[in-house]
Design an enzyme around this catalytic site. Structure first.
Site, mmCIF file in Angstrom:
data_model
loop_
_atom_site.group_PDB
_atom_site.id
_atom_site.type_symbol
_atom_site.label_atom_id
_atom_site.label_comp_id
_atom_site.label_asym_id
_atom_site.label_seq_id
_atom_site.Cartn_x
_atom_site.Cartn_y
_atom_site.Cartn_z
ATOM 1 N N LYS A 197 67.152 45.054 31.316
ATOM 2 C CA LYS A 197 66.041 44.224 30.921
ATOM 3 C C LYS A 197 65.225 44.648 32.327
ATOM 4 C CE LYS A 197 64.000 39.673 30.331
ATOM 5 N NZ LYS A 197 64.326 38.245 29.810
ATOM 6 N N ARG A 207 55.635 34.397 27.571
ATOM 7 C CA ARG A 207 55.631 33.084 28.266
ATOM 8 C C ARG A 207 54.684 32.194 27.768
ATOM 9 N NH1 ARG A 207 56.855 36.263 34.370
ATOM 10 N NH2 ARG A 207 58.743 37.338 33.586
ATOM 11 N N LYS A 219 60.568 37.796 39.073
ATOM 12 C CA LYS A 219 61.709 37.826 38.468
ATOM 13 C C LYS A 219 62.693 39.236 38.823
ATOM 14 C CE LYS A 219 61.329 35.064 34.469
ATOM 15 N NZ LYS A 219 61.695 34.837 33.035
ATOM 16 N N GLU A 235 74.201 49.570 34.273
ATOM 17 C CA GLU A 235 74.386 48.073 33.687
ATOM 18 C C GLU A 235 74.901 48.000 32.297
ATOM 19 O OE1 GLU A 235 73.468 45.048 34.640
ATOM 20 O OE2 GLU A 235 72.074 45.150 36.259
ATOM 21 N N LYS A 250 64.894 46.771 27.107
ATOM 22 C CA LYS A 250 63.573 45.929 27.081
ATOM 23 C C LYS A 250 62.772 46.123 28.250
ATOM 24 C CE LYS A 250 62.474 41.146 27.102
ATOM 25 N NZ LYS A 250 63.091 39.687 26.976
ATOM 26 N N SER A 276 56.557 41.158 23.520
ATOM 27 C CA SER A 276 55.246 40.359 23.383
ATOM 28 C C SER A 276 54.197 41.394 23.856
ATOM 29 C CB SER A 276 55.375 38.985 23.775
ATOM 30 O OG SER A 276 55.212 39.073 25.145
ATOM 31 N N TYR A 315 57.954 41.607 16.703
ATOM 32 C CA TYR A 315 57.140 40.522 16.329
ATOM 33 C C TYR A 315 56.352 41.139 15.204
ATOM 34 C CZ TYR A 315 58.082 38.363 20.545
ATOM 35 O OH TYR A 315 58.845 37.939 21.645
HETATM 36 C C1 PBG Z 1 63.340 35.158 29.201
HETATM 37 C C2 PBG Z 1 63.042 36.172 28.256
HETATM 38 C C3 PBG Z 1 61.736 36.909 28.317
HETATM 39 C C4 PBG Z 1 61.554 37.605 27.142
HETATM 40 C C5 PBG Z 1 62.831 37.473 26.453
HETATM 41 N N1 PBG Z 1 63.432 36.555 26.867
HETATM 42 C C6 PBG Z 1 60.778 36.845 29.312
HETATM 43 C C7 PBG Z 1 60.769 37.112 30.712
HETATM 44 O O1 PBG Z 1 62.108 37.452 31.155
HETATM 45 O O2 PBG Z 1 60.205 36.546 31.399
HETATM 46 C C8 PBG Z 1 60.408 38.170 26.873
HETATM 47 C C9 PBG Z 1 60.203 38.601 25.385
HETATM 48 C C10 PBG Z 1 58.686 39.108 25.016
HETATM 49 O O3 PBG Z 1 57.999 39.500 25.867
HETATM 50 O O4 PBG Z 1 58.470 39.241 23.879
HETATM 51 N N2 PBG Z 1 64.817 35.020 29.246
#
Ligand code: PBG
Length: 325
Positions: A197, A207, A219, A235, A250, A276, A315
């Site tokens: 990720k 968010r 993050k 990983e 991701k 998203s 989505y």
């Molecule tokens: C947080 C999480 C995030 C997403 C899924 N789980 C956001 C982040 O890490 O800040 C993002 C998914 C998306 O943008 O569709 N645990």
């Protein structure tokens, strides 16, 4: 022209084209994210995620049932937590009567054949919006966070979740989760590990959906540097050794190389999260009449499959298949 090879022969008709298609996009390969809010009869739009609503459990059951009618087989739940329930200890995350636990129980009861996944990470529950506990200096604490994730996952397992999906990027959480699940009789609960990720700028609308703003910092001390691919493979290798059932990359489209390289490394199923921001960009262009979202999504999802992903969190069902009346 005298040509021995005329490749266009194999593109002559829709039937020929589908006969030789190397990649297909079964609807069962799509996992649809669902944002859950408290209350009943609630459907609250998310401005930066057009077509996607936050839904109370009763409305979500109807929506998931309609997705099931269109051929979808799985959904992943994300709870929108009331600000008053967020804290520095994130203890709402393992509340057996909390929103996630209640949603899991009711949705599984109503739709037992749907595969219901649940996000495992503390960000909806912490007052600062990070995926882990923080010390006074703002350092995200690994092992203390893993202990919380274990409590959270056991509550979800007890509520009927099919797969937990840890998205936090703490070290060693997959083996800790696997051991805790097994010790408590949840051998049947699977783990979709967010192995790679990335610290991406494409999570903004998500968010917004959860109404989470980072209280400090970013993050990057736990999510991956977009510059790295070997690290992603490492990983994923560790998550596999620790007992992950499915390995997730991701975001999706900017990381197709990661998916393809992981495909060559592992025999496990691979998931990709078409996030998203990836969805919102297309919907914004669609709203301007600049492209056709359905066609673009079909092409994008196919390319994610072609790179080597088996399942895709996305989505796009909200825009591609009828989820509303
Ligand atoms: C947080 C999480 C995030 C997403 C899924 N789980 C956001 C982040 O890490 O800040 C993002 C998914 C998306 O943008 O569709 N645990």
């Amino acid at each position: 022209m005298q040509l021995l090879q005329r490749l266009r022969r194999n593109r002559l008709s829709p039937s020929i084209r589908s006969m030789i298609a190397e990649t297909v996009l079964p609807r069962a390969s799509i996992v649809v994210p669902i944002f859950i809010v408290e209350g009943s009869n609630q459907r609250i739009p998310i401005q930066s995620l057009p077509g996607v609503d936050r839904m109370s459990i009763d409305v979500a059951i109807e929506a998931i049932s309609k997705f099931q009618d269109t051929g979808l087989r799985s959904a992943c739940l994300f709870p929108v937590i009331e600000p008053t329930l967020r804290s520095l200890t994130a203890s709402e995350a393992w509340n057996p009567h909390g929103l996630m636990a209640t949603a899991l129980r009711q949705i599984k009861q109503a739709l037992p054949d749907m595969i219901i996944m649940a996000d495992v990470a503390l960000d909806p529950y912490t007052s600062h919006g990070h995926d882990g506990l923080a010390d006074a200096n703002g350092t995200i604490l690994n092992d203390e966070t893993v202990a919380c994730l274990v409590k959270m996952a056991l509550t979800q397992a007890d509520s009927g979740v099919d797969f937990i999906a840890p998205s936090d990027m703490m070290d060693g959480r997959v083996i800790a989760l696997r051991q805790a699940l097994d010790e408590n009789g949840f051998h049947h609960v699977g783990i979709v590990a967010y192995s790679a990720k990335y610290a991406s700028a494409l999570y903004g609308p998500f968010r917004d959906a959860l109404d989470v703003r980072l209280g400090f910092g970013d993050k990057r001390s736990y999510q991956m540097n977009p510059a790295n691919v070997r690290e992603a493979l490492l990983e994923a290798k560790l998550d596999e050794q620790e007992g992950a059932d499915i390995l997730l990359v991701k975001p999706a489209l900017p990381y197709l190389d990661v998916i393809a390289r992981l495909r060559a490394q592992t025999l496990k199923p691979i998931a990709a999260y078409h996030v998203s921001g990836e969805y919102a960009m297309v919907m914004a262009a669609h709203a301007n009449g600049w492209l056709d979202a359905r066609e673009v999504f079909a092409e994008m999802l196919l390319s994610i499959r072609r790179a080597g992903a088996d399942l895709i969190f996305s989505y796009t069902p909200y825009a591609m298949y009828t989820a509303r009346d």
